[in-house]
Scaffold this motif. Structure first.
Motif, PDB file in Angstrom:
ATOM      1  N   LEU B  14     -36.250 -20.906  26.593  1.00 34.02           N
ATOM      2  CA  LEU B  14     -37.689 -20.829  26.828  1.00 34.02           C
ATOM      3  C   LEU B  14     -38.067 -21.645  28.061  1.00 34.02           C
ATOM      4  O   LEU B  14     -37.611 -22.778  28.220  1.00 34.02           O
ATOM      5  CB  LEU B  14     -38.449 -21.403  25.628  1.00 34.02           C
ATOM      6  CG  LEU B  14     -38.671 -20.498  24.424  1.00 34.02           C
ATOM      7  CD1 LEU B  14     -39.240 -21.314  23.258  1.00 34.02           C
ATOM      8  CD2 LEU B  14     -39.609 -19.358  24.761  1.00 34.02           C
ATOM      9  N   ALA B  15     -38.922 -21.059  28.868  1.00 30.60           N
ATOM     10  CA  ALA B  15     -39.462 -21.794  30.021  1.00 30.60           C
ATOM     11  C   ALA B  15     -40.777 -22.439  29.607  1.00 30.60           C
ATOM     12  O   ALA B  15     -41.458 -21.954  28.704  1.00 30.60           O
ATOM     13  CB  ALA B  15     -39.693 -20.829  31.177  1.00 30.60           C
ATOM     14  N   PRO B  16     -41.144 -23.528  30.268  1.00 28.87           N
ATOM     15  CA  PRO B  16     -42.479 -24.068  30.026  1.00 28.87           C
ATOM     16  C   PRO B  16     -43.554 -23.086  30.482  1.00 28.87           C
ATOM     17  O   PRO B  16     -43.256 -22.107  31.162  1.00 28.87           O
ATOM     18  CB  PRO B  16     -42.513 -25.334  30.874  1.00 28.87           C
ATOM     19  CG  PRO B  16     -41.242 -25.442  31.604  1.00 28.87           C
ATOM     20  CD  PRO B  16     -40.396 -24.253  31.286  1.00 28.87           C
ATOM     21  N   GLY B  17     -44.790 -23.396  30.107  1.00 33.51           N
ATOM     22  CA  GLY B  17     -45.883 -22.496  30.462  1.00 33.51           C
ATOM     23  C   GLY B  17     -46.224 -21.551  29.326  1.00 33.51           C
ATOM     24  O   GLY B  17     -47.127 -20.735  29.447  1.00 33.51           O
ATOM     25  N   HIS B  18     -45.482 -21.655  28.211  1.00 36.11           N
ATOM     26  CA  HIS B  18     -45.847 -20.877  27.020  1.00 36.11           C
ATOM     27  C   HIS B  18     -47.114 -21.479  26.424  1.00 36.11           C
ATOM     28  O   HIS B  18     -47.488 -22.621  26.741  1.00 36.11           O
ATOM     29  CB  HIS B  18     -44.705 -20.880  26.011  1.00 36.11           C
ATOM     30  CG  HIS B  18     -44.450 -22.232  25.421  1.00 36.11           C
ATOM     31  ND1 HIS B  18     -45.264 -22.782  24.469  1.00 36.11           N
ATOM     32  CD2 HIS B  18     -43.495 -23.161  25.676  1.00 36.11           C
ATOM     33  CE1 HIS B  18     -44.824 -23.982  24.148  1.00 36.11           C
ATOM     34  NE2 HIS B  18     -43.746 -24.239  24.886  1.00 36.11           N
ATOM     35  N   ARG B  19     -47.756 -20.713  25.550  1.00 32.48           N
ATOM     36  CA  ARG B  19     -49.044 -21.184  25.046  1.00 32.48           C
ATOM     37  C   ARG B  19     -49.042 -21.486  23.554  1.00 32.48           C
ATOM     38  O   ARG B  19     -50.037 -21.289  22.865  1.00 32.48           O
ATOM     39  CB  ARG B  19     -50.128 -20.189  25.439  1.00 32.48           C
ATOM     40  CG  ARG B  19     -50.479 -20.380  26.912  1.00 32.48           C
ATOM     41  CD  ARG B  19     -51.535 -19.439  27.384  1.00 32.48           C
ATOM     42  NE  ARG B  19     -50.977 -18.408  28.253  1.00 32.48           N
ATOM     43  CZ  ARG B  19     -51.702 -17.467  28.849  1.00 32.48           C
ATOM     44  NH1 ARG B  19     -53.000 -17.413  28.651  1.00 32.48           N
ATOM     45  NH2 ARG B  19     -51.124 -16.559  29.621  1.00 32.48           N
ATOM     46  N   MET B  20     -47.886 -21.953  23.050  1.00 35.44           N
ATOM     47  CA  MET B  20     -47.918 -22.454  21.680  1.00 35.44           C
ATOM     48  C   MET B  20     -48.750 -23.737  21.661  1.00 35.44           C
ATOM     49  O   MET B  20     -48.863 -24.432  22.670  1.00 35.44           O
ATOM     50  CB  MET B  20     -46.490 -22.670  21.186  1.00 35.44           C
ATOM     51  CG  MET B  20     -45.909 -21.352  20.663  1.00 35.44           C
ATOM     52  SD  MET B  20     -44.143 -21.300  20.460  1.00 35.44           S
ATOM     53  CE  MET B  20     -43.630 -20.727  22.062  1.00 35.44           C
ATOM     54  N   CYS B  21     -49.331 -24.025  20.499  1.00 33.74           N
ATOM     55  CA  CYS B  21     -50.259 -25.150  20.407  1.00 33.74           C
ATOM     56  C   CYS B  21     -49.581 -26.443  20.851  1.00 33.74           C
ATOM     57  O   CYS B  21     -48.374 -26.611  20.701  1.00 33.74           O
ATOM     58  CB  CYS B  21     -50.733 -25.341  18.969  1.00 33.74           C
ATOM     59  SG  CYS B  21     -51.568 -23.918  18.259  1.00 33.74           S
ATOM     60  N   THR B  55     -45.484 -14.704  25.212  1.00 36.86           N
ATOM     61  CA  THR B  55     -45.484 -13.523  26.090  1.00 36.86           C
ATOM     62  C   THR B  55     -46.890 -12.965  26.296  1.00 36.86           C
ATOM     63  O   THR B  55     -47.142 -11.786  26.044  1.00 36.86           O
ATOM     64  CB  THR B  55     -44.588 -12.387  25.533  1.00 36.86           C
ATOM     65  OG1 THR B  55     -45.145 -11.945  24.285  1.00 36.86           O
ATOM     66  CG2 THR B  55     -43.161 -12.816  25.330  1.00 36.86           C
ATOM     67  N   ILE B  56     -47.799 -13.805  26.777  1.00 38.04           N
ATOM     68  CA  ILE B  56     -49.115 -13.274  27.109  1.00 38.04           C
ATOM     69  C   ILE B  56     -49.031 -12.713  28.528  1.00 38.04           C
ATOM     70  O   ILE B  56     -48.909 -13.460  29.501  1.00 38.04           O
ATOM     71  CB  ILE B  56     -50.205 -14.351  26.978  1.00 38.04           C
ATOM     72  CG1 ILE B  56     -50.219 -14.874  25.528  1.00 38.04           C
ATOM     73  CG2 ILE B  56     -51.573 -13.765  27.371  1.00 38.04           C
ATOM     74  CD1 ILE B  56     -51.198 -15.996  25.281  1.00 38.04           C
ATOM     75  N   PHE B  59     -47.310 -13.154  31.725  1.00 32.59           N
ATOM     76  CA  PHE B  59     -46.445 -14.323  31.624  1.00 32.59           C
ATOM     77  C   PHE B  59     -45.505 -14.183  30.431  1.00 32.59           C
ATOM     78  O   PHE B  59     -45.956 -13.867  29.332  1.00 32.59           O
ATOM     79  CB  PHE B  59     -47.284 -15.592  31.459  1.00 32.59           C
ATOM     80  CG  PHE B  59     -48.284 -15.773  32.568  1.00 32.59           C
ATOM     81  CD1 PHE B  59     -47.865 -16.146  33.837  1.00 32.59           C
ATOM     82  CD2 PHE B  59     -49.637 -15.547  32.351  1.00 32.59           C
ATOM     83  CE1 PHE B  59     -48.777 -16.304  34.868  1.00 32.59           C
ATOM     84  CE2 PHE B  59     -50.558 -15.705  33.378  1.00 32.59           C
ATOM     85  CZ  PHE B  59     -50.127 -16.075  34.645  1.00 32.59           C
ATOM     86  N   THR B  60     -44.241 -14.415  30.678  1.00 32.81           N
ATOM     87  CA  THR B  60     -43.302 -14.525  29.567  1.00 32.81           C
ATOM     88  C   THR B  60     -42.537 -15.819  29.743  1.00 32.81           C
ATOM     89  O   THR B  60     -42.174 -16.184  30.865  1.00 32.81           O
ATOM     90  CB  THR B  60     -42.317 -13.349  29.498  1.00 32.81           C
ATOM     91  OG1 THR B  60     -41.374 -13.610  28.439  1.00 32.81           O
ATOM     92  CG2 THR B  60     -41.551 -13.150  30.792  1.00 32.81           C
ATOM     93  N   ALA B  61     -42.319 -16.501  28.636  1.00 36.37           N
ATOM     94  CA  ALA B  61     -41.577 -17.757  28.706  1.00 36.37           C
ATOM     95  C   ALA B  61     -40.073 -17.529  28.532  1.00 36.37           C
ATOM     96  O   ALA B  61     -39.291 -18.464  28.632  1.00 36.37           O
ATOM     97  CB  ALA B  61     -42.091 -18.717  27.638  1.00 36.37           C
TER      98      ALA B  61
END
Lengths: 115, 310, 389
Positions: B14-21, B55-56, B59-61
């Motif tokens: 996983l890359a940073p920039g994902h939007r998990m809380c 994966t919004i 953007f995909t992490a």
């Protein structure tokens, strides 16, 4: 919407190349900032393993870095937090066995940096 | 045995920039499990927190091959990928070995995805199914699932003057999966990185389907401070609420036995979803919970001691 | 070279799948599709194909596993009917958006309730708006050949959307007729290998398939899908020409049968067209100028081409093997839409027939023609053939 691609230019079927999220800086979510005191770190890697945002970079150090007790720590060593992505959850500070990370309010950090 | 240094030095999927809380432990579970794979991985992801927040578009992490189809079929999608892999191997279209992993939340696993999971386990596809278990439909704001614990307040079974919240205990998903006679099933947590890593290693080495249920404390809907995710993960184990154990070829092995198990209150307190249990009129609920936890633990010890096959 | 074999429609489609020899076939039985997966499973058991099969636990998983295999890079197929299509519908609807060229033979069967195992088109007519190519077959021969057509069309680089190949349950699927089977090598050359430009098993080139797209991108992505459908219409004819060189048969959007001078024309899908042809031949002997138009490609629908073909026909009866409750019947709707631009439109009449496997006979067709020829039609009225009052 001006910078968003039109339908002709998107990859077929909403497919995406890997790791485009790097362009999305979640650091802006942060209200608390971890302040890392490298001189008290034992490079145990707990904060790195626990960081939900992959925001604590590491490097491999052959010569070693100075940490807690003035000792040299070799191998995998952590670096300064990547504030582009750190959301400020505080898990690192909570779990740090040497308490070398403290959380401060983001505004304080910004004030401190502009003084 | 791998060290924490070795585990964190692996390439993370996983890359940073994902939007998990903020404070979410899902990425920790995903990274630790995939660090244990010495082969390239391919991921099938059920609809849920991980899928949505990673994966919004645009953007995909994900740095690894990853697919999402719908909610209840991650195991069936993984079965399709695994079968394509077998076909490609047989027909000489592919040389690399891979590990195929399905990730689902507890809703996508215990509930809506249960049939697809059971079918895939029964057919013996070689893949690892991981449930990141936050004990409810947390992506959509804390609705009850088959994994929600007794006494928890959810939006679909709220606590109220006439309700203690959920009145059923959760499904024992690990034993249910083990009962499919799969070679490996285990219960793990976000905070015990080495334990989770070792379990993933065993899962990948298994000759057939494998299953890991990883408890994933949810800061948003268990309602506690974001910094305390790993603290609650530990308390779940120290109270025997979530024992760390594995079932290898049907035989139970408990990976960690607390020297002195903590009372369940220590896990419950500070969590908004259990706040109502601390009212005097609900004391009995905590007592009942403690009794169930202790009985389950005794049962688990007996299973381990007897080595009776699940 | 080709051989004639007596085959049921189900066998003919299974035979096509044997010759295609897909990487992965996912099987779950449902009447009347069951013999398709049974025959294919026997081919696997006897080593006539080296396909990997997945005998899943439901149609939902059948389509899910097919999608997983297809995204992984495999040429993957499954087959279904009726309730099975309904159960897998959620996933069926997702496939075109993922742009995976899955080919799925469908054996048309009525939808519950009441539960019924016999033919009508209510199953696939419920899936006309989601982006699958749909090709109807009149008989086993067409079903067999349409499998190759659908595969090449779906996998074409400018298309990359899935396709259903329909045949009528029991009437075709279980009825035996002589089918001209191409040589295995000829088929193998025609279908080639699937050659996806990206796929999950290509681990050195990772990508994400199936992300969440919100209002800022969803619309754009769906517009791409419509482009693929528009391309499919063009490429259908190109692939059809290639296939024609092997089979000697033609693959137009629709078959025209004795309509050049016709005073009345019936438009009907699938096996009932065969019955209509017999009726037409007999009526023509009696000097009645009647004809048939049988759509083959239902999605994308050839509106303009149908308009041009029937613009001079005085009266048209459209026969639907399903009801679209509360609106015009599905095929009738499309024909009405096709005629909109014409100044002098043919007269139209909508008929519903054959629900739940109720037979339609030559005499029913003849009576419809007589009614059409009499000019007593009402485009607003839906008539029912063979229905007890």
């Amino acid at each position: 919407m001006a910078d968003k691609k039109g339908w002709h230019d998107l990859m077929r079927g909403a497919d995406l190349p890997p790791a485009t999220s790097l362009e999305y800086k979640t650091g802006s979510w942060r209200s608390m900032r971890p302040v890392f005191d490298a001189s008290n770190c034992i490079h145990c890697m707990i904060c790195v393993a626990y960081c939900p945002d992959m925001a604590i970079p590491i490097t491999k150090s052959e010569e070693g870095v100075v940490g807690k007790g003035g000792r040299l720590y070799k191998g995998a060593v952590r670096l300064e937090t990547n504030f582009d992505y750190c959301k400020g959850c505080g898990i690192c500070a909570q779990e740090c066995p040497t308490k070398c990370i403290t959380m401060i309010r983001e505004e304080e950090a910004v004030e401190a940096s502009t003084k | 045995m791998a060290t924490l240094q070795e585990i964190v030095s692996k390439q993370v999927p996983l890359a940073p920039g994902h939007r998990m809380c903020s404070g979410c432990s899902i990425p920790v579970i995903v990274n630790t499990i995939i660090a244990a794979s010495d082969k390239p991985v391919i991921i099938a992801n059920a609809t849920g927190c991980l899928e949505v927040a990673s994966t919004i578009y645009p953007f995909t992490a994900w740095k690894v091959p990853w697919m999402h189809l719908t909610f209840e079929n991650a195991a069936a999608v993984a079965a399709g990928i695994e079968t394509a892999y077998k076909a490609f191997k047989k027909r000489g279209k592919m040389k690399d070995d891979v590990n195929i992993i399905a990730f689902g939340g507890d809703g996508g696993t215990y509930d809506i995805g249960f049939q697809a999971l059971s079918g895939a386990l029964e057919r013996g596809h070689k893949f690892l199914y991981v449930v990141y278990d936050n004990e409810g439909y947390m992506n959509t704001g804390n609705q009850r699932s088959g994994a929600t614990p007794f006494g928890a307040d959810t939006t679909t079974v709220p606590a109220g003057t006439m309700s203690i919240g959920k009145t059923q205990w959760r499904k024992n998903i690990v034993e249910i999966c083990a009962a499919h006679r799969i070679p490996y099933a285990a219960q793990a947590t976000a905070h015990n990185t080495l334990d989770l890593f070792n379990k993933a290693k065993k899962a990948f080495a298994a000759d057939g389907p494998s299953f890991i249920a990883a408890l994933q404390p949810c800061t948003t809907n268990w309602k506690y401070d974001t910094a305390l995710t790993m603290a609650y993960s530990k308390l779940a184990v120290e109270t025997n609420f979530w024992p760390l154990y594995e079932v290898e070829n049907g035989k139970v092995h408990i990976n960690y036995k607390p020297k002195e198990r903590k009372p369940i209150e220590e896990f419950l307190k500070g969590q908004g979803r259990f706040r109502h249990l601390f009212k005097p009129e609900n004391r009995h609920v905590i007592e009942e919970m403690q009794k169930m936890i202790d009985e389950e633990w005794e049962r688990l010890l007996k299973l381990e001691e007897s080595q009776v096959q699940i | 070279m080709s051989v004639i074999k007596p085959l049921s429609g189900a066998q003919a489609v299974a035979e096509a799948m044997r010759q295609i020899n897909p990487d992965v076939v996912v099987a779950y039985p449902i009447t009347p599709q069951t013999p398709v997966v049974e025959y294919f499973a026997q081919f696997v058991a006897n080593g006539l194909v080296d396909t990997e099969t997945i005998p899943v636990e439901s149609e939902h998983s059948a389509m899910s596993a097919t999608v997983g295999a297809s995204a992984a890079g495999a040429r993957a197929m499954c087959a279904t009917s009726s309730q099975g299509l309904a159960l897998m519908w959620e996933v069926v609807a997702a496939v075109p958006g993922l742009r995976l060229p899955i080919v799925m033979p469908i054996v048309n069967r009525a939808l519950s309730a009441p539960i019924n195992i016999h033919c009508d088109h209510s199953d696939t007519m419920g899936a006309t708006t989601i982006g699958w190519i749909q090709i109807f077959s009149e008989n086993a021969q067409e079903a067999y050949e349409n499998m190759f057509l659908a595969l090449r069309l779906a996998e074409h680089k400018d298309v990359l959307i899935p396709a259903m190949v329909m045949q009528d349950g029991f009437i075709i699927s279980h009825g035996v007729e002589n089918v001209k089977i191409l040589d295995d090598d000829v088929v193998k050359k025609f279908v080639g290998e699937r050659n996806p430009d990206r796929f999950l098993l290509d681990v050195k080139n990772p990508y994400t398939i199936g992300p969440l797209a919100l209002p800022d991108y969803y619309f754009e992505i769906k517009r791409q899908q419509e482009e693929a459908m528009e391309n499919a219409k063009k490429i259908y004819l190109e692939v059809g020409e290639d296939l024609s060189k092997l089979t000697g048969n033609k693959y137009p959007y629709f078959e025209e049968y004795r309509i050049e001078d016709a005073a009345a024309v019936i438009i009907v899908l699938a096996s009932a067209a065969g019955t209509a042809k017999d009726a037409i031949d007999e009526m023509r002997v009696d000097g009645k100028k009647v004809g048939l138009l049988k759509p083959k490609l239902f999605r994308p629908f050839p509106y303009k081409e149908i308009r041009d073909a029937v613009k001079n026909i005085p009266v048209i009866g459209v026969l639907d093997r399903s009801i679209s409750f509360g609106s015009y019947a599905p095929l009738y709707t499309e024909i009405r839409n096709s005629l909109f631009e014409l100044e002098n439109k043919p007269k139209l009449q909508s008929y519903i027939f054959g629900l739940g496997g109720k037979d339609i006979f030559k005499n029913d067709i003849k009576q419809i023609f007589e009614e059409l020829l009499s000019g007593k039609v009402n485009p607003e009225e839906q008539k029912y053939i063979g229905l007890r009052g």
